[in-house]
Design a protein around this motif. Structure first.
Motif, PDB file in Angstrom:
ATOM      1  N   UNK A  61       0.910  -1.213   0.063  1.00 51.02           N
ATOM      2  CA  UNK A  61      -0.074  -0.042  -0.120  1.00 51.02           C
ATOM      3  C   UNK A  61       0.856   1.256   0.022  1.00 51.02           C
ATOM      4  N   UNK A  62       1.696   1.341   0.694  1.00 52.16           N
ATOM      5  CA  UNK A  62       2.617   2.496   0.760  1.00 52.16           C
ATOM      6  C   UNK A  62       3.612   2.446  -0.353  1.00 52.16           C
ATOM      7  N   UNK A  63       3.747   1.640  -0.919  1.00 55.37           N
ATOM      8  CA  UNK A  63       4.796   1.724  -2.096  1.00 55.37           C
ATOM      9  C   UNK A  63       3.647   2.371  -3.494  1.00 55.37           C
ATOM     10  N   UNK A  64       2.543   1.980  -3.060  1.00 56.05           N
ATOM     11  CA  UNK A  64       1.419   2.780  -4.207  1.00 56.05           C
ATOM     12  C   UNK A  64       1.346   4.232  -4.037  1.00 56.05           C
ATOM     13  N   UNK A  65       1.270   4.323  -2.613  1.00 50.93           N
ATOM     14  CA  UNK A  65       1.176   5.854  -2.469  1.00 50.93           C
ATOM     15  C   UNK A  65       2.355   6.474  -2.766  1.00 50.93           C
ATOM     16  N   UNK A  66       3.362   5.942  -2.457  1.00 49.05           N
ATOM     17  CA  UNK A  66       4.747   6.666  -2.864  1.00 49.05           C
ATOM     18  C   UNK A  66       4.952   6.978  -4.225  1.00 49.05           C
ATOM     19  N   UNK A  67       4.442   6.055  -5.068  1.00 51.13           N
ATOM     20  CA  UNK A  67       4.391   6.078  -6.554  1.00 51.13           C
ATOM     21  C   UNK A  67       3.611   7.142  -6.962  1.00 51.13           C
TER      22      UNK A  67
ATOM     23  N   UNK B 164       4.533  11.391  -8.576  1.00 54.55           N
ATOM     24  CA  UNK B 164       3.912  12.139  -9.945  1.00 54.55           C
ATOM     25  C   UNK B 164       3.896  13.619  -9.446  1.00 54.55           C
ATOM     26  N   UNK B 165       3.602  13.848  -8.325  1.00 53.96           N
ATOM     27  CA  UNK B 165       3.236  15.231  -8.153  1.00 53.96           C
ATOM     28  C   UNK B 165       4.694  16.283  -7.560  1.00 53.96           C
TER      29      UNK B 165
ATOM     30  N   UNK C  10      12.441   0.073  11.524  1.00 55.44           N
ATOM     31  CA  UNK C  10      12.030   1.378  11.953  1.00 55.44           C
ATOM     32  C   UNK C  10      12.512   2.260  11.033  1.00 55.44           C
ATOM     33  N   UNK C  11      13.850   2.569  10.693  1.00 54.36           N
ATOM     34  CA  UNK C  11      14.257   3.619   9.779  1.00 54.36           C
ATOM     35  C   UNK C  11      13.251   3.894   8.510  1.00 54.36           C
ATOM     36  N   UNK C  12      13.073   2.638   8.142  1.00 52.80           N
ATOM     37  CA  UNK C  12      12.100   2.557   6.651  1.00 52.80           C
ATOM     38  C   UNK C  12      10.781   3.129   7.088  1.00 52.80           C
ATOM     39  N   UNK C  13      10.290   2.461   8.412  1.00 50.44           N
ATOM     40  CA  UNK C  13       8.917   2.938   8.643  1.00 50.44           C
ATOM     41  C   UNK C  13       8.916   4.600   8.911  1.00 50.44           C
ATOM     42  N   UNK C  14       9.745   5.097   9.578  1.00 50.16           N
ATOM     43  CA  UNK C  14       9.888   6.603   9.825  1.00 50.16           C
ATOM     44  C   UNK C  14       9.851   6.962   8.409  1.00 50.16           C
ATOM     45  N   UNK C  15      10.769   6.844   7.597  1.00 50.97           N
ATOM     46  CA  UNK C  15      10.883   7.403   6.175  1.00 50.97           C
ATOM     47  C   UNK C  15       9.554   7.393   5.482  1.00 50.97           C
ATOM     48  N   UNK C  16       8.677   6.220   5.466  1.00 56.22           N
ATOM     49  CA  UNK C  16       7.626   6.087   4.973  1.00 56.22           C
ATOM     50  C   UNK C  16       6.552   7.027   5.415  1.00 56.22           C
ATOM     51  N   UNK C  17       6.313   7.006   6.778  1.00 55.97           N
ATOM     52  CA  UNK C  17       5.254   7.894   7.437  1.00 55.97           C
ATOM     53  C   UNK C  17       5.543   9.463   7.082  1.00 55.97           C
ATOM     54  N   UNK C  18       7.039   9.695   6.993  1.00 59.29           N
ATOM     55  CA  UNK C  18       7.190  11.272   6.864  1.00 59.29           C
ATOM     56  C   UNK C  18       7.008  11.553   5.423  1.00 59.29           C
TER      57      UNK C  18
ATOM     58  N   UNK D 278       2.341  13.613   2.890  1.00 61.35           N
ATOM     59  CA  UNK D 278       1.600  14.248   1.626  1.00 61.35           C
ATOM     60  C   UNK D 278       0.358  13.477   1.528  1.00 61.35           C
ATOM     61  N   UNK D 279       0.031  12.202   1.801  1.00 59.22           N
ATOM     62  CA  UNK D 279      -0.945  11.422   1.244  1.00 59.22           C
ATOM     63  C   UNK D 279      -2.353  12.179   2.333  1.00 59.22           C
ATOM     64  N   UNK D 280      -1.755  12.066   3.728  1.00 61.75           N
ATOM     65  CA  UNK D 280      -2.922  12.996   4.576  1.00 61.75           C
ATOM     66  C   UNK D 280      -2.914  14.420   4.360  1.00 61.75           C
ATOM     67  N   UNK D 281      -2.191  15.091   3.932  1.00 62.24           N
ATOM     68  CA  UNK D 281      -2.337  16.393   3.760  1.00 62.24           C
ATOM     69  C   UNK D 281      -2.979  16.592   2.437  1.00 62.24           C
ATOM     70  N   UNK D 282      -2.967  15.686   1.378  1.00 60.14           N
ATOM     71  CA  UNK D 282      -3.519  15.745   0.208  1.00 60.14           C
ATOM     72  C   UNK D 282      -5.139  15.568   0.407  1.00 60.14           C
ATOM     73  N   UNK D 283      -5.284  14.401   1.596  1.00 57.29           N
ATOM     74  CA  UNK D 283      -6.746  14.257   1.752  1.00 57.29           C
ATOM     75  C   UNK D 283      -7.447  15.644   2.587  1.00 57.29           C
TER      76      UNK D 283
END
Lengths: 424, 294
Positions: free
Chosen positions: A10-16, A20-21, B15-23, B28-33
């Motif tokens: 899911x996260x990968x999709x989101x990142x993809x 684009x933005x 954990x590092x990957x997780x933090x990276x992902x969250x940030x 951006x996803x939450x802000x876009x919503x």
């Protein structure tokens, strides 16, 4: 474990999607940093200098050098101010400015396409320089069209840099062979275009893609009929769509115009595939270098009620921030007659100032004369903060009418209701 | 005791990957919503007065028919592309799995279309399919059509050109994945099937396809995600035209946000895009899970 994999996917999709933005301004940033690094050493040695940046979208080293003469010339007079021109591609400029507004990463000056000026003024990009220019005697020298494109809500947000407009180019040989004179009215145009259409040559070529370029090319027709962007659905507005749709129905103009850029139209004209085209003065050097033997003439875009043209060109906008004073001084310096004249000539621009436009360089040259005279009629697009949206409605209606999917009336009426909704 | 320590170590590693992902992904996803639920446009951008409008932006997209048009176009385009790409990719993979001279080199050559930037491909296709382009020229010379077809002016043919262009880009990707899938199938299966009297067709449908299933599944999903996000190809070749006939969700979202400054509507449209891709992703996970259990 399984759940975690689900989550990563899911996260990968989101990142993809997020990718684009985001733009690609990383290279830009690094180059700026290294510039700053070298600049700090200079600063330590010499007196403290104010560094300003200017964003522009003109392509090529040659044009960069011409802009550099402006910034260097200003620094020569004001040694404590240094202005660095930074190239941003046209397609990226609007995005960069919008993102920059949110991230507060902005230049001090921007060279901007004049129909976009009002939108960015409304979004708070530009500094209000009304007071600085109110006592400036030069301001009365500007043509009304270009000058009004720098004003939003009664306030001044910049000055016109250079102008251009559209005229009708015609292939002299083809017109002579077909026994027609350059058309002046819409009726003459339809007749002439019919006669010129044969052996794989079509009579007229314009550029009508579904974007600002298309709208720009349509406005001379709309204005000539006596309508403006808020009267598309009026009988005059419908007539403007009809005159061009009729040319397509006659076969005197290709449906492909909805995909042609103005450079594509030029290619059609220079290779002898269209006998006449509507285009701007910036194409003159290109024509002279690619087809030096082609004999062509220039005249106004044929008229319905009155000759009209659309104002193209760029403005210099002063961006809000710490350097408004210096930036305003620079803007005034650039448009002063002795500085702007050689710049406009080297850029193929037309003067937004009457005193400079009176120069024989523009009034005596048989090719440039037509565009110079056009400046009197050239109307700006808008100015309206929602111009980009309005423009998209217009160019969309053009696509509908010119592909013959809708009648000109349906396309115009539909566009009118959309524009009413935007303007309300 | 040792077990739980191991588990903690495992979490620490991610954990590092997780933090990276969250940030970088979560924020951006939450802000876009958030952006899609308020109203930010050219007129109120600078004022900071951005009213909460709930789902109004989504409703506008739906009311104006933008959602239906762009969703339909994007899905038609995506499905069209992945089906043709897959069939062609499978064909090429099978062809190049036959050991003949030049097989490896030819396979390398096919990769070129995948390596070219989409911008260049788009420009080439735009010129090839223009009214006086090479495609019309060829078709007219062999006598298939009497007059040039205006490919990019008619809605159906414009979409067709895009599908053809993207298929050309996507074939190598499909081919490579299927090729590597083919190498995992043990040769002795084919040998024993041949001894049992199975013909080529039978071997293909009873051995090759079933054993390729995991590969095919991930290929289709990856292909869907990649194709669904199309942007530059469309922007350059047709600019969404004629009259929105090839307008995609991505190109329209970009137009809303960065051309017309309707930031909230643009955000809403890209969120719908995200939703579609998430659904596809979850369906894929379900299928893979079932596969693993079986």
């Amino acid at each position: 474990m399984r759940r975690f994999r689900l989550w990563t996917l899911a996260a990968t999709l989101v990142f993809a999607i997020a990718l684009t933005g985001c733009g690609n301004n990383s290279s830009e940033n690094t180059s700026k940093e290294s510039d700053n690094a070298s600049a700090t050493q200079v600063e330590k040695a010499a007196v403290e200098k104010k560094k300003l940046t200017l964003w522009f979208y003109f392509e090529g080293k040659e044009r960069f050098d011409k802009l550099k003469t402006l910034t260097d010339g200003f620094t020569a007079q004001n040694p404590n101010v240094e202005i660095e021109p930074v190239y941003v591609p046209f397609a990226d400029l609007k995005k960069r400015l919008s993102v920059g507004l949110a991230a507060e990463d902005l230049p001090d000056l921007v060279i901007i396409d004049n129909p976009d000026h009002a939108a960015y003024a409304a979004m708070g990009l530009f500094a209000d320089i009304t007071d600085e220019v109110s006592t400036w005697t030069d301001k009365d020298q500007f043509y009304e069209g270009p000058w009004s494109s720098t004003i939003y809500d009664g306030k001044q947000y910049g000055v016109p840099l250079g102008s251009n407009n559209l005229a009708l180019y015609y292939n002299e040989q083809m017109l002579a062979d077909a026994g027609v004179t350059p058309p002046q009215t819409w009726d003459e145009l339809r007749e002439a275009a019919k006669k010129l259409t044969k052996n794989g040559v079509t009579g007229l070529g314009i550029s009508a893609p579904a974007n600002e370029e298309g709208t720009f090319q349509f406005l001379p027709w709309l204005l000539s009929a006596g309508a403006n962007y808020d009267q598309l659905g009026s009988p005059e507005g419908i007539k403007a769509f009809s005159v061009l749709a009729d040319l397509i129905k006659d076969g005197s103009m290709s449906k492909e115009i909805i995909n042609w850029t103005q450079s594509d139209v030029l290619k059609q004209f220079s290779t002898g595939k269209v006998a006449m085209m509507v285009n701007g003065p910036w194409q003159l050097p290109e024509l002279a270098s690619t087809v030096p033997d082609l004999k062509f003439g220039l005249t106004f875009v044929p008229k319905d009620k009155a000759f009209s043209s659309v104002l193209g060109g760029e403005n210099l906008g002063v961006v809000k921030g710490d350097h408004v004073k210096e930036a305003t001084a620079f803007v005034k310096y650039v448009v002063s007659p002795e500085v702007i004249k050689p710049f406009l000539q080297s850029f193929g621009y037309f003067p937004p100032r009457k005193d400079v436009a009176a120069d024989p360089y523009w009034t005596e040259n048989p090719q440039l004369k037509v565009f110079a005279e056009n400046m009197e009629y050239a109307m700006p697009r808008g100015p309206h903060p929602k111009w980009p949206e309005i423009s998209n409605v217009i160019s969309q209606a053009m696509s509908k009418a010119f592909t013959l999917h809708s009648t000109p009336e349906e396309a115009a009426k539909d566009a009118q209701s959309k524009i009413d909704a935007i303007l309300k | 005791m040792g077990k739980s320590k191991e588990r903690i170590a495992g979490y620490l590693f991610v954990l590092p990957a997780l933090i990276y992902m969250l940030f970088f992904v979560g924020y951006p996803v939450i802000d876009n919503i958030r952006l899609s639920l308020i109203d930010v446009n050219v007129m109120n951008f600078s004022s900071g007065d951005h009213p909460f409008v709930g789902l109004e932006n989504y409703k506008i997209l739906q009311r104006e028919g933008i959602l239906a048009t762009t969703l339909t176009n994007t899905i038609v385009y995506t499905i069209g592309c992945i089906i043709i790409q897959f069939i062609c990719g499978l064909g090429f993979a099978m062809l190049f799995s036959i050991p003949f001279r030049m097989a490896a080199r030819l396979r390398g050559l096919v990769m070129i279309s995948w390596l070219l930037p989409a911008t260049i491909t788009a420009m080439v296709f735009k010129y090839m399919f223009s009214a006086d382009g090479i495609v019309n020229e060829l078709l007219m010379q062999v006598g298939l059509i009497p007059d040039p077809i205006k490919w990019l002016v008619e809605p159906v043919t414009a979409m067709l050109v895009l599908v053809v262009a993207n298929t050309w880009i996507g074939i190598p990707f499909n081919m490579i994945l299927i090729t590597s899938g083919l190498t995992t199938i043990p040769k002795d299966l084919y040998e024993s099937a041949a001894i049992d009297g199975a013909n080529t067709m039978k071997r293909f449908f009873k051995i090759t396809l079933p054993l390729l299933k995991p590969t095919i599944l991930s290929l289709l999903v990856l292909g869907f995600i990649y194709t669904f996000r199309v942007f530059d190809l469309v922007l350059i070749t047709t600019h969404g035209g004629p009259v929105d006939a090839t307008q995609m969700m991505s190109t329209y979202a970009y137009k809303l946000s960065f051309d017309e400054f309707k930031y909230s509507q643009g955000a809403a449209l890209s969120n719908v895009m995200l939703l579609v891709l998430l659904v596809v992703g979850f369906v894929y996970m379900r299928l893979v899970n079932r596969e693993e259990k079986a």
